[in-house]
Structures are given as structure tokens and as C-alpha cells.
Design an enzyme around this catalytic site. Structure first.
Site, PDB file in Angstrom:
ATOM      1  N   HIS A 316       0.861  -1.163   0.000  1.00 48.56           N
ATOM      2  CA  HIS A 316       0.000   0.000   0.000  1.00 48.56           C
ATOM      3  C   HIS A 316       0.898   1.213   0.000  1.00 48.56           C
ATOM      4  O   HIS A 316       1.798   1.300   0.839  1.00 48.56           O
ATOM      5  CB  HIS A 316      -0.894  -0.038   1.246  1.00 48.56           C
ATOM      6  CG  HIS A 316      -2.165   0.679   1.052  1.00 48.56           C
ATOM      7  ND1 HIS A 316      -2.198   2.045   1.021  1.00 48.56           N
ATOM      8  CD2 HIS A 316      -3.422   0.242   0.859  1.00 48.56           C
ATOM      9  CE1 HIS A 316      -3.459   2.412   0.824  1.00 48.56           C
ATOM     10  NE2 HIS A 316      -4.219   1.345   0.724  1.00 48.56           N
ATOM     11  N   ARG A 336      -6.108  10.202  -0.997  1.00 46.37           N
ATOM     12  CA  ARG A 336      -5.607  10.622  -2.313  1.00 46.37           C
ATOM     13  C   ARG A 336      -6.761  10.817  -3.295  1.00 46.37           C
ATOM     14  O   ARG A 336      -6.737  11.743  -4.096  1.00 46.37           O
ATOM     15  CB  ARG A 336      -4.596   9.601  -2.851  1.00 46.37           C
ATOM     16  CG  ARG A 336      -3.187   9.838  -2.280  1.00 46.37           C
ATOM     17  CD  ARG A 336      -2.221   8.762  -2.731  1.00 46.37           C
ATOM     18  NE  ARG A 336      -2.612   7.452  -2.212  1.00 46.37           N
ATOM     19  CZ  ARG A 336      -2.633   6.335  -2.924  1.00 46.37           C
ATOM     20  NH1 ARG A 336      -2.281   6.352  -4.203  1.00 46.37           N
ATOM     21  NH2 ARG A 336      -2.998   5.206  -2.383  1.00 46.37           N
TER      22      ARG A 336
END
Ligand code: FAD
Ligand code: FMN
Ligand code: SF4
Ligand code: SF4
Ligand code: SF4
Ligand code: FES
Lengths: 551, 214, 413
Positions: A316, A336
């Protein structure tokens, strides 16, 4: 690794114009230079076992090709216990299997290394997939999962997952697990659904941002209150037991509280030991719990089970880089997606935040490796700039990034004022032991279920499918095992598979003094030899003293 | 990088570490064996790393999670065993299925001690998540199922169970209310419909579709 | 050595019968007190009387502190809760001779100008409760209270209050909480009861045995009382002797009698063939005396010099056949069960002490468990509102000092 001092970097961040990053010309080169999966020499070919010739990360290969920790002599005097179904691992998969096997009338022992519930399951935040929406279907769930897995998954398993998912949710509700509602009341309302990355419909069901906690506490309570299940905490699996035909007929456990071995003869053994994060493949931090050391995977391989997609792991990009006690913890992609920028210590954006995970990870690693990372209390990472996002889109934190807020506060950060520090983290094992719909493996008597099994996610797992997998396949394995178990233990039970395994190791020129499974991370400073010496046991095998500090 | 050293004691072992490290990290750094009292290692959700801590010069001793507590000079730490499994509150999931007008009766029969809460506040002060445990017990004992919400964020660390002098097992009572109210009273319409469709064969999977290729 | 009992004298053992008490010199002490109230506290000081409820605190200091508080409602509480293992003296005094206790409490009221005198009795001790009730009624009807009321200029409330019957109810601030009608939750000190007790008023709390002694000191004089003791010690002490002795029971002996004499002369020696191993001394903090301490004089200071405590004078004898670790675990469990629950370290600390002890006792303890036990004993003291958690630590610590080898012997590895 060193970086730019945190205070200096903060000043630069404030001065930054957040200009769009330069496009990366050669993505291939970036990945090759900085991403562990692509880096030269980070994968090796297995020299022994059912997958000889397949590639896998070096650290995992060392564990998979390790020698057994015990000899026959170590087991002298150990009590022998009989059962029909022995389940190893007290996470979601193990508990689902145990409950189902007991309900089907099997005599069950559930043994786990830490305490029941200390697992990856309890840590899951996001949710669990099940196609319940009006606009959704089990067919979509099936197709989305296959597509996300790059078409590499086993279609039978995926179909089984998608079509059983709604019933798994019912099963969980029947045991008392709650889910968030989007509208209406507890009766007749509609479930809150979130959309996983790569899906065509919103399909993730959740309970606040601790779905795994809610699942685990319900399953643990159910197991603890079920008189038909004998629960053994702090009893790690150390080796499987075999008969002369190489079938799995039980297991050797080590009781850490009583400091002695226990032999369990079982007609069916279900491994549900979870993932590998704590092997820190390629020196990654991890989001996984302390017990995620691939023990089940290693022992299944040693007794002859075949594995798949062994070289495929989920990293990740935005794991926590500071503070150290939360190192590796996950910051979900939501930040994000909502528009948060990544910046280095110079106050520059360096990658399109919405690029593929691999690319974002590699770019972060490049910044850190080349001295543009930010250093704080010895930890190095890059900034995930939430304050700027909040200024740009006021209210985002409160509305869209609730769990991030919790996380930040746990780290002692006010997310609206201070940026988080992030770097990639090792999150999930995509592949694992080859199984069929009932969790059976190529070794008779041996079942695998949960994160250690492979085939459901192909080369990439969609968010929310892991929790679904452990319930669906945990139940199926438990049911099948209870139905096929014999009441009588195998007549000959021993460590028959070890001779053959050691012959293979010698023939392949592998070291015999690398012992496995690891049981605990290397920094746990657990010395099995010391442990055996407590009871005056001979040190037939021992692990060399380990490194002290987590790097 | 220069950080100041602090000295702490964990279960009698003297450890020199930095104030940025959690108790668990400090143990690891020092080369102590750490194979018990650890699970999620920092997320604070598994409840396995329960400790008593006493700061230098203070008379107060608090319970805490070792993975979330940082070292500081003179900190004394004692790890706590997890509860042995003798559970005295045993129930089946159909405990409320008889006459659901009598839920309060069932709560009292299953967790009889809850009626005798002495309001000592021990559970509240023991809870590392600062939940309103006592309030939850009071609500449950009065048959108010909103008790469940008091335990939304409970990590089942059992510190309140250890703390409770009336042997109420507050977290297990909370979970009992959560579980049973869900099991008999949670029926989302969309799930009900989908199960119905699948059971009647109205929804099946065609495994041979091509669109699943990337 | 011969000695004459005072508190257990046949002349005192008149039960609840006030007339019989008065015929045997009863109320004489009270008369002396009323005649010269200012001389009461100095007399106690000279007599060297100390608290018999466990702590051995000089009685006159408490009394002067309460006497020095401004006028108004004041309380005298006689603590007869007595609930710890091995102590059985107060219940005996209250059932067999309650008048000496009541008279002592009335003398206290005179000394500190208290208008409330409450006898706090454990309801599980039916005899004691019944006898005290009846005795109190007779005092009320007797007219003996009138001179006190005249002196006070107020009505004197003399009454019995039932305790909750819980061990913790004997702690002084828990006594106050009970009397105020609440659960016996101990309170943080300071403020001390002498300044702020029942309903915030100055309150004197003494043990049953302490107050009984007061009656005799006022009747016979402080010099007489001092001379009853042996060596530097003053007066007599009630010893509750139990355990592996041939003749257990309650003995009143000169303060300062040796442990050897108590066990082997009065207690008839050890029960069965096994040798004397140790004695658990009673009270809120149990400590151990071993065979090396047999000649120790049983008075507050001599015992304290051995790092132990005389406590309430309970002596639980164990023989070589008893496991120290198991016995200590039982004590710790008693404390754990008795904890009121307010303080995290108390309930949780005793839980962990018990877990570690049980592990060592069942033969699966390792060196690290012993270290953890020691460090817990360093972490816990002083962390509770009251002395209960310290009591649990004291017994563990004392046993680890005296019987370290036994602990180590039971470890594996
Ligand atoms: C931080 C985090 C967040 C996640 N979020 C999500 C999400 O939102 N949605 C989703 O679907 N998935 C999520 N996942 C993935 C998912 O939680 C796991 O894949 C899944 O829970 C694995 O379940 P399991 O039962 O197979 O393994 P685990 O839950 O890890 O359980 C394995 C058990 O086996 C025990 N064990 C290990 N070795 C031995 C041994 N030698 N002997 C005995 N016992 C042993 C372990 O201690 C543990 O108790 C997340 C994972 C993490 C780490
Ligand atoms: C946990 C605990 C329990 C106590 N139980 C009693 C008791 O039952 N009877 C008693 O007289 N004192 C008991 N005490 C001591 C009292 O707090 C108080 O010191 C005593 O009653 C004062 O009387 P004294 O000075 O005459 O000894 C206990 C103390 C503690 C800490
Ligand atoms: S309610 Fe109890 S079990 Fe839950 S977190 Fe608080 S102390 Fe732990
Ligand atoms: S600890 Fe137990 S008795 Fe005390 S307030 Fe909490 S539930 Fe009530
Ligand atoms: S130390 Fe123990 S008994 Fe005393 S007040 Fe605190 S919890 Fe209650
Ligand atoms: S290690 Fe899981 S809560 Fe601390």
C-alpha cells in the site's frame, strides 16, 4: 536512510506552490529501480517443494525452504489429544470454520498462537463486500473481482465467493454482527454501501471504521461461549503430523503458557493462520498483526501442498511513516482520491497521486532513497498534505476522511494543521495455498482457508474481498471437514514427511540450519531453544540469536 | 539524530529507550522477548497489550495499552494477563427469541449481577478507550438497548471485567445486548431481497463471461 | 508466667446485662472521666495505648486532634466491622462484654465533646449485634448518659449502626461512608476523619478493643495499665490464634509476650508432627514471622523491627506442610475480592498478583514471572485511596523476603 529534517520540510511545505508534478518519462525504469517486486534480485526461484522453480520474494523463500524446528525426540512425553477437526488460527477464518464445524456436529479444537482475535481480521477497517444493492448483482461482484485480479483468479472460487457473500452477511448478522445503514431503521432499512477501487458498483458493507473489530468480537464471543469448541490460546502450530502416506493427520502445538508440546491427532486439520506481513518482505514495514509470519504457509508447503501467485503481494503506497508505533499502519486511498497531495522534503509534488499503486509506491521510495524524504525521529517518509486539501476543499476531513481523522489523532496529529508522514507498507498476500471450494488442498486431511489460501484474488485483491473470503470459505471448510472427519484417529501418526523434506533440502544444497516456521517476528527475540531448555529439553534444534532493533 | 534517553521498567526489566518509542517498541529495541501481550502492534484494536503504568513521582497508577503508550523517564510498567476463560455468563443466540416482551427479564437472568452495580466507576476508569461503560451497564440493566452504543468502540480488552467488583463483566454484557438485538432485530430490506432472489434461483453467476479479462 | 486478664476477665463477661456490669466496677472509668475530662487524653498518652484495629496508631494523638476541632456536631465511631481472616476478637468483646466497649466510647465522647456515639457492628456477627443492641438500650434507659449530656449541653445520640458486612467496610473512611448511608467506598485522605468525617464533621474512629482498654485505663489508672506489659510494652493484647496449632483460640496476654509462648504454651504447640514454619500476622497488612522470630516480643515496635506488623494481633500459624505461595495467593484473592472497585490499580493489581502467584503455585511459573511479581510489588504501593492494595502487596513482599527459595524452587527452568 536519512532525509530532510522535519521542521525544515514543514517550512518548505508551507512555501510550496503545489505545482503539478513532472510526468514520469520511464515508468518501467522507475519500477525496476525502486519497486521491490520489479527490482533485480528481489525474487528467487524455489529449489524444493511442490512449486520448485516458481519465483517468490527472497525472505519468504527462506522461510518456505526452512528445516523443521523439531525432531521426534523433542516430543517425548508430550500429551496426545484426539479430535475430529483441528483448526489452527484464531482470526476470522479460523473462527468461522470452528463455529460451522461445531454446528455440524464435529468435535473441534481451535488453537491459536496469540490470543483468539489477535489477528489481521480485528484490524480491518474498511469493510466487507457483498452484492446486495439493487443496482448490483452477484454476477458483477464475480466479474469485478476477476478483473481486479488481472484474470488470474480461480473462477470457481470467485463464483463461490460472490454467490455466497449475501448469505455470509446473514450468517454474521445471525451471530450478532452489526452493519451501518444508509437509510431506514434496523428492520426494513438499506445497508450503507461504499464503492471499492476497481468496482463497478458500491458493494462494501461496513460497521463504522472498524468492521473487522466488530466482526472479530462477535466471532470470538461466539467461539468462547460454544461449549463444543475447545479453545487453546497461545498454542502455536510448530509442525504438522503425517502418516506414512504423507496425509495430514494432526499437528504439533507448543503451549507457551505451560511450556510444553501437545500433539493433536485429528482427522482434518484446517489451517487459517493468515498472512506474511511480519516477515517484512523486502524490508517493508507492514500493516499486519504481530503473528502474521507465514507459519501455516510454510508448514503446508513442507507437507506437500501446492501454492500459487507466490510472488504477488499488495503493497500500500500510503502506510504511516511516523510515529514509529504506528509504522506501517494504513491510510486508505480515500485521502488521495479526495485530492490530497504527496510532497517531498523540498516541498515538491513528485508523482501523480492517482497513478497506479505500484508507481506511487516506487516514486515515494525513490524520494526517500535519494535523500528528498522527510526525517522525523529517525523515521523517513513523504508528506500526505491533508491541511492543504482541507483549505482547498473545506469540510473534506469531516465528511470524507473520518477514519483518517481517528488515525491522525492516535498519532498525536491534528490532521487539519499538520501533514501525515507516509511510505509504502506491506499489506496483503494475494496468493497462497491452492484450494478448492471446500478449502481442501492437494494433501489429504489438510484444509486451508483465509489469507493463507490463494486463488480468489488472482494477482490483486479488491478491498473488502478478504473479509468476505474468510467467512465464506471458513464456513465451507468447517462444514466439509466436520462432515468428512472420521471419529477415529489415524493409526500411525508421526513426522513422516520430514525425512523426504530434508532429503530434498540436502539434494538442493539448501542450509539445514534455517529453521521454520518463524512463529514470531525476528525482533520478538524468541528463542525456541531457550524455551525447550526450560524443561531440560535437549537443544536438538535452535534458532540463532536474533537482531535487536526493528529497522 | 539525537534523542534523549529515558529509563523505564517493564515487568522488572530496566530498559533504556527514547521518549518517541511505545512500551512495546522499547521492549523490542532492548532485546527483550515479546511474544505475549501483543497483537495488532499499534492500532489499538486487539486489546492484548494491557498494562498498568505509573509515572515517576506520581501516586496514580493507570491501566493503558502498551502499544499506544510512550516511554517517559521513570515509567514503571506491569503487563496484565488476559482473563482465563471461565465465563460465567453463558447464553445461546436464541436467548431472546421466546417472548420478546420479556427481554429485560432475559438480561437480568443472563447477567444477574448487573442489577447490583455499586456505581464505583471502576469500569470507566479502567477503560483505555474512555468509553461510558458504567452508563452502558445501567442502560442494559434497565432494558434499554441503546446500551449497545456505549460499546461501539469496545476492543474487548476485558479491563472493565477485571475492574468490576460485582463481577458484572460489563463488556460482555454490552456485547450480549449488541449481539442479541442485532440477531433478532436487524433485517435490512436490500439484503432480505437479495437472499430471496438467490434462494429462488433468480440470480446466478455465469462463469464464462469474457468481460472479466483485464 | 501468670497474668490476669482484663478485657477477658470473668467480671467483664457479663453479656448485655448492665446491672451486672455496674456491680463489677462498671461506669467507674466514666465517672473518673467526667470528674476530670482534661486528664483523659494525657492518661491515654501515659498509658501508651495504641490502636488495635491494625495500624497501632497512638490513640491519644487522634483524640487530641478531634478534641481540638471547633465545637458543634462531633462523632465517635466504634469500629466493630472485623472481617479479615484470622481475627476474631472484636466480635467476642461485643458479644461477651459489650459494656466495657460502650463505656470506652462514652469516655471518648467526654474527651472530645462528641454528641454522637455510634457502635458500628458487622451484621454477620449476630451475637455481637444482638448483645450490643441490648446493651445500648440499657445504657439509654439508665440515666448514666445524663451527666455527659449536661457537660455537652446537647443531647447525646448513642446508637448501633450495622456495617455492610464487607471487609472494606472496616476502613475508617468507609465506615464514615456507611454511616452517611452510602456504599462503603473509602475516601481519599487527607482530609482525615478527625477534621472532616461523618457529614464533614470531626470524627473519632477507634477499634472495639482500643475503646475497651480505655475503660480500664480510666478506672485503674495509666500506671497500672503500663505495668501490665512486658519489657517496654504497655497493657495487654488480644491475640487471635489459629491455624496448625493444637488449641486455637482468643488469648489476652501481656503486650510483649513472645511468639513462642503464645504458640507453644498457650496454643498447646503444633498440631501434628510437622514443624512450625511461619505465622501470618493479621490486620489490613498481613506479614510473616518465621521460626527465626519465635522469640520476638509481640508488641507493635518489636514486631515492626522484624519488618513485620502486629496488626490486629491475629496469628495464623502454618506448619511445614503448608505451601507459602498457595497461602499467599489465598490472601491476595481475599484482598482482590474485598476491593471496593474505585481504584484501577487495586482491583487490577490484585488480579495480576493473583495470576502470577497461581502460575508459580501450579508449577508453570518461570523466572520472568517472579521478576514481574517483584516489580508489581514496587509499582502498586500507595496507589489506592485506602490501604487495601498496600495490604495485598505487603503479604506478597513479606513472603518473598522470607521464603524466596520456596518461590524459586517452584519455577521451571
Ligand atoms: C490493517 C488491515 C486492514 C484491512 N482492511 C481490510 C478491509 O477493510 N477489508 C477486507 O476485506 N480486508 C481487509 N484486510 C485484510 C483482512 O483483514 C485479512 O486478510 C483477513 O482478516 C485475514 O483473515 P484470516 O483469518 O485469514 O487471518 P488472520 O485474521 O490474520 O488470523 C490468523 C490467525 O492465525 C494465527 N496464527 C498465525 N500463525 C499461527 C501458528 N503458527 N499457530 C497458530 N495460530 C497461528 C494468528 O495469530 C491469527 O490469530 C485488512 C488487513 C489489515 C492488516
Ligand atoms: C482495608 C481495611 C480494613 C479495615 N478493617 C478494619 C476493621 O474491620 N476493624 C477495625 O477496627 N479497623 C479496620 N481497619 C483500620 C481502620 O481503618 C482504622 O484504622 C481503625 O478502625 C482505627 O482504630 P484504632 O486506631 O483503634 O486501631 C481497616 C483498615 C483497612 C485499610
Ligand atoms: S469497555 Fe471494557 S473491554 Fe471494552 S475497551 Fe473499555 S475496558 Fe476494554
Ligand atoms: S465496575 Fe462494575 S460495579 Fe463498578 S460501576 Fe462499573 S459496572 Fe458498576
Ligand atoms: S485501594 Fe482498593 S479498596 Fe481501597 S478505595 Fe481503592 S479500590 Fe477501594
Ligand atoms: S497491540 Fe493490539 S491493542 Fe495494543
Amino acid at each position: 536512510m536519512t532525509g530532510i529534517d522535519h521542521r525544515l520540510a514543514l517550512e518548505r511545505l508551507l512555501a510550496s506552490d503545489h505545482a503539478a508534478p513532472n510526468p514520469i518519462d520511464d515508468i518501467e525504469a522507475l519500477l525496476k529501480a525502486h519497486h521491490p517486486d520489479y527490482r533485480e534480485g528481489s525474487l528467487v526461484s524455489l529449489a524444493v517443494g511442490a512449486n520448485r522453480g516458481s519465483e517468490c520474494p527472497t525472505a519468504l523463500a527462506a522461510s518456505l525452504q526452512s528445516n523443521a524446528r523439531i525432531e521426534d525426540a523433542d516430543l517425548a512425553g508430550a500429551p496426545v489429544v484426539d479430535t475430529e477437526v483441528l483448526i489452527i488460527g484464531g482470526g476470522g477464518a479460523g473462527c468461522a470454520a470452528a463455529l460451522t464445524a461445531a454446528e455440524a456436529g464435529g468435535r473441534v479444537i481451535l488453537a491459536t498462537k496469540l490470543r483468539i482475535g489477535d489477528s489481521n481480521t480485528v484490524m480491518a477497517e474498511g469493510g466487507i463486500q457483498a452484492a446486495v444493492g439493487e443496482d448490483d448483482s452477484i454476477q458483477r461482484h464475480f466479474e469485478d473481482t476477476l478483473r481486479a485480479g488481472h484474470g488470474c483468479a480461480d473462477r470457481r472460487l470467485v463464483a463461490c465467493l460472490a454467490s455466497s457473500a449475501p448469505d455470509s452477511i446473514r450468517w454474521l448478522i445471525d451471530r450478532g454482527m452489526r452493519f451501518d445503514l444508509a437509510e431506514g431503521g434496523a428492520i426494513g432499512g438499506k445497508l450503507l454501501r461504499k464503492k471499492p477501487g476497481g468496482a463497478t458498483r458500491a458493494r462494501i458493507l461496513s460497521f463504522k471504521d472498524y468492521t473487522g473489530l466488530e466482526m472479530m468480537r462477535v466471532l470470538r464471543e461466539a467461539v468462547e461461549l460454544d461449549e463444543r469448541i475447545r479453545l487453546w490460546n497461545r498454542c502455536p502450530l510448530v509442525e504438522l503430523l503425517s502418516d506414512e502416506a504423507g496425509h495430514c493427520v494432526g499437528a504439533v502445538l507448543y503451549d507457551l503458557a505451560l511450556h510444553r508440546f501437545v500433539l493433536v491427532r485429528a482427522s482434518c486439520v484446517i489451517l487459517a493462520t493468515g498472512g506474511v506481513g511480519r516477515l517484512h518482505l523486502n524490508d517493508f514495514p507492514t500493516s499486519n498483526h504481530y503473528g502474521a509470519t507465514a507459519d501455516g504457509l510454510v508448514l503446508a508447503y513442507r507437507i506437500g501442498a501446492a501454492l500459487r501467485e507466490l510472488d504477488s503481494f499488495q503493497y500500500h503506497p500510503t502506510g504511516i511513516a511516523w510515529p514509529s508505533f504506528r509504522l506501517g499502519g494504513l491510510i486508505s486511498e480515500a485521502a488521495r482520491s479526495a485530492g490530497a497531495h504527496l510532497l517531498n522534503g523540498l516541498g515538491e509534488r513528485f508523482v501523480d497521486e492517482l497513478a497506479a499503486r505500484d508507481v506511487v509506491s516506487a516514486a515515494i521510495l525513490r524520494e526517500c532513497a535519494e535523500g528528498r524524504g522527510i526525517e522525523r525521529e529517525g523515521m523517513v517518509g513523504v508528506f500526505l498534505d491533508i491541511p492543504e486539501l482541507e483549505r482547498r476543499q473545506p469540510g473534506t476531513l469531516a465528511q470524507r476522511l473520518i477514519s483518517l481523522g481517528h488515525l491522525a489523532r492516535q498519532c498525536g496529529i491534528d490532521p487539519s494543521r499538520e501533514p501525515m508522514m507516509v511510505r509504502p507498507t506491506l499489506h496483503y498476500q494475494n496468493g497462497g495455498v491452492v484450494i478448492d471450494e471446500n478449502g481442501t488442498t492437494s494433501v489429504p486431511g489438510l484444509y486451508c482457508t483465509g489469507e493463507l489460501s490463494g486463488g480468489i484474488h488472482g494477482r490483486n485483491r479488491m478491498m473488502g474481498n478478504a473479509l468476505q473470503e474468510i467467512i465464506t470459505f471458513g464456513r465451507r471448510a468447517g462444514l466439509h471437514a466436520a462432515r468428512s472427519a472420521s471419529r477415529h484417529p489415524a493409526p500411525k501418526v508421526g513426522l513422516f514427511h520430514l525425512q523426504g523434506w530434508r532429503r530434498q533440502l540436502v539434494a538442493a544444497g539448501m542450509p539445514l540450519d534455517r529453521f521454520g516456521p518463524d512463529l514470531f517476528p525476528r525482533y520478538a527475540n524468541f528463542d525456541f531453544g531457550d524455551e525447550l531448555a526450560l524443561r531440560g529439553g535437549k537443544r536438538t534444534t535452535y534458532a540463532p540469536k536474533r537482531a535487536r532493533r526493528v529497522e | 539524530m539525537q534523542t534523549s534517553q529515558v529509563r523505564i521498567t517493564v515487568n522488572g526489566c530496566v530498559i533504556d529507550t527514547e521518549p518517541t518509542r511505545s512500551i512495546l517498541e522499547a521492549m523490542i529495541d532492548a532485546g527483550e522477548t515479546l511474544i505475549d501481550g501483543v497483537g495488532c502492534m499499534g492500532q489499538g484494536v486487539c486489546g492484548s497489550c494491557r498494562v498498568l503504568v505509573r509515572r515517576q513521582g506520581e501516586s496514580e497508577v493507570l491501566s493503558a495499552l502498551a502499544c499506544e503508550t510512550r516511554a517517559c523517564e521513570g515509567l514503571q510498567v506491569a503487563f496484565l494477563d488476559h482473563l482465563p476463560m471461565h465465563r460465567h455468563h453463558v447464553y445461546a443466540m436464541d436467548d431472546w427469541n421466546g417472548d420478546s416482551w420479556r427481554i429485560l427479564e432475559r438480561i437480568n437472568a443472563t447477567f444477574p449481577e448487573a442489577q447490583h452495580c455499586r456505581h464505583c466507576g471502576g469500569c470507566d476508569s479502567a477503560c483505555p478507550k474512555h468509553l461510558q461503560v458504567h452508563k452502558g451497564v445501567m442502560l442494559a440493566a434497565a432494558g434499554d438497548l441503546s446500551a449497545a452504543e456505549c460499546f461501539d468502540e469496545c476492543i474487548m480488552c476485558d479491563l472493565c471485567t477485571i475492574a468490576c467488583p460485582e463481577l458484572i463483566s460489563p463488556n460482555h454484557l454490552g456485547l450480549y445486548v449488541r449481539r442479541l438485538s442485532t440477531a433478532i432485530g436487524f433485517r435490512p430490506a436490500d439484503l432480505v431481497l437479495r437472499l430471496h432472489q438467490i434462494e429462488r434461483g433468480e440470480m446466478v453467476i455465469d462463469q464464462d463471461v469474457a468481460s472479466t479479462q483485464p | 508466667m501468670t497474668h490476669r486478664p482484663v478485657l477477658l476477665a470473668p467480671t467483664a463477661a457479663v453479656g448485655a446485662d448492665l446491672d451486672a456490669w455496674l456491680q463489677n466496677g462498671g461506669a467507674e472509668g466514666l465517672r473518673h472521666a467526667l470528674a476530670a475530662p482534661e486528664r483523659i487524653i494525657p492518661a491515654l498518652a501515659h498509658a501508651g495505648l495504641r490502636g488495635m484495629g491494625g495500624a497501632g496508631f497512638p490513640t491519644h494523638r487522634k483524640w487530641s486532634s478531634v478534641a481540638g476541632q471547633s465545637a458543634g456536631d462531633k462523632y465517635v465511631l466504634c469500629n466493630g466491622n472485623e472481617d479479615e481472616p484470622g481475627t476474631f476478637k472484636d466480635r467476642h468483646l461485643l458479644s461477651a462484654s459489650p459494656h466495657q466497649v460502650i463505656e470506652g466510647a462514652l469516655i471518648a465522647a467526654v474527651a472530645v465533646d462528641a454528641n454522637h456515639v455510634l457502635l458500628y457492628v458487622n451484621p454477620h456477627q449476630h451475637e455481637a449485634l444482638k448483645s450490643t443492641r441490648s446493651a445500648i438500650e440499657q445504657w439509654r434507659a439508665s440515666g448514666l448518659l445524663a451527666p455527659i449530656e449536661r457537660r455537652l449541653g446537647l443531647r447525646l445520640a448513642l446508637d448501633v449502626v450495622e456495617s455492610s458486612g464487607r471487609y472494606i467496610g472496616g476502613e475508617e473512611t468507609a465506615v464514615i461512608a456507611t454511616i452517611e448511608g452510602g456504599f462503603p467506598f473509602p475516601r481519599r485522605k487527607p482530609p482525615y476523619p478527625a477534621e472532616s468525617g461523618v457529614h464533614g464533621r470531626p470524627t473519632l474512629i477507634n477499634n472495639v478493643e482500643t475503646l475497651a482498654n480505655v475503660t480500664h485505663i480510666l478506672r485503674h489508672g495509666a500506671d497500672w495499665y503500663r505495668a501490665l506489659g512486658i519489657g517496654g510494652a504497655c497493657g495487654t493484647k488480644l491475640y487471635s490464634l489459629s491455624g496448625d496449632v493444637l488449641e486455637p483460640g482468643l488469648f489476652e496476654l501481656p503486650m510483649g509476650t513472645s511468639l513462642r509462648e503464645l504458640v507453644f504454651t498457650h496454643g498447646g504447640g503444633m498440631l501434628g508432627p510437622l514443624a512450625f514454619k511461619a505465622v501470618f500476622t493479621g490486620g489490613p497488612s498481613n506479614t510473616l514471622l518465621t521460626a527465626d522470630d519465635l522469640d520476638v516480643a509481640l508488641d507493635f515496635d518489636a514486631v515492626a523491627q522484624r519488618g513485620s506488623r502486629l496488626g490486629t494481633g491475629a496469628m495464623i500459624v502454618i506448619s511445614a506442610g503448608t505451601s507459602i505461595v498457595r497461602k499467599v495467593a489465598e490472601y491476595v484473592d481475599f484482598f482482590a475480592a474485598g476491593s471496593c472497585g474505585q481504584c484501577t490499580p487495586c482491583k487490577t493489581g490484585t488480579y495480576q498478583l493473583s495470576r502470577l502467584l497461581r502460575r508459580i503455585d501450579t508449577g508453570v511459573g518461570v523466572q520472568a514471572d517472579l521478576r514481574a511479581l517483584e516489580s508489581l510489588c514496587a509499582l502498586l504501593p500507595g496507589s489506592g485511596r485506602c490501604g487495601l492494595v498496600d495490604g495485598a502487596v505487603t503479604v506478597v513482599r513479606s513472603s518473598m523476603q522470607q521464603f524466596r527459595e520456596e518461590y524459586e524452587h517452584q519455577l521451571i527452568g
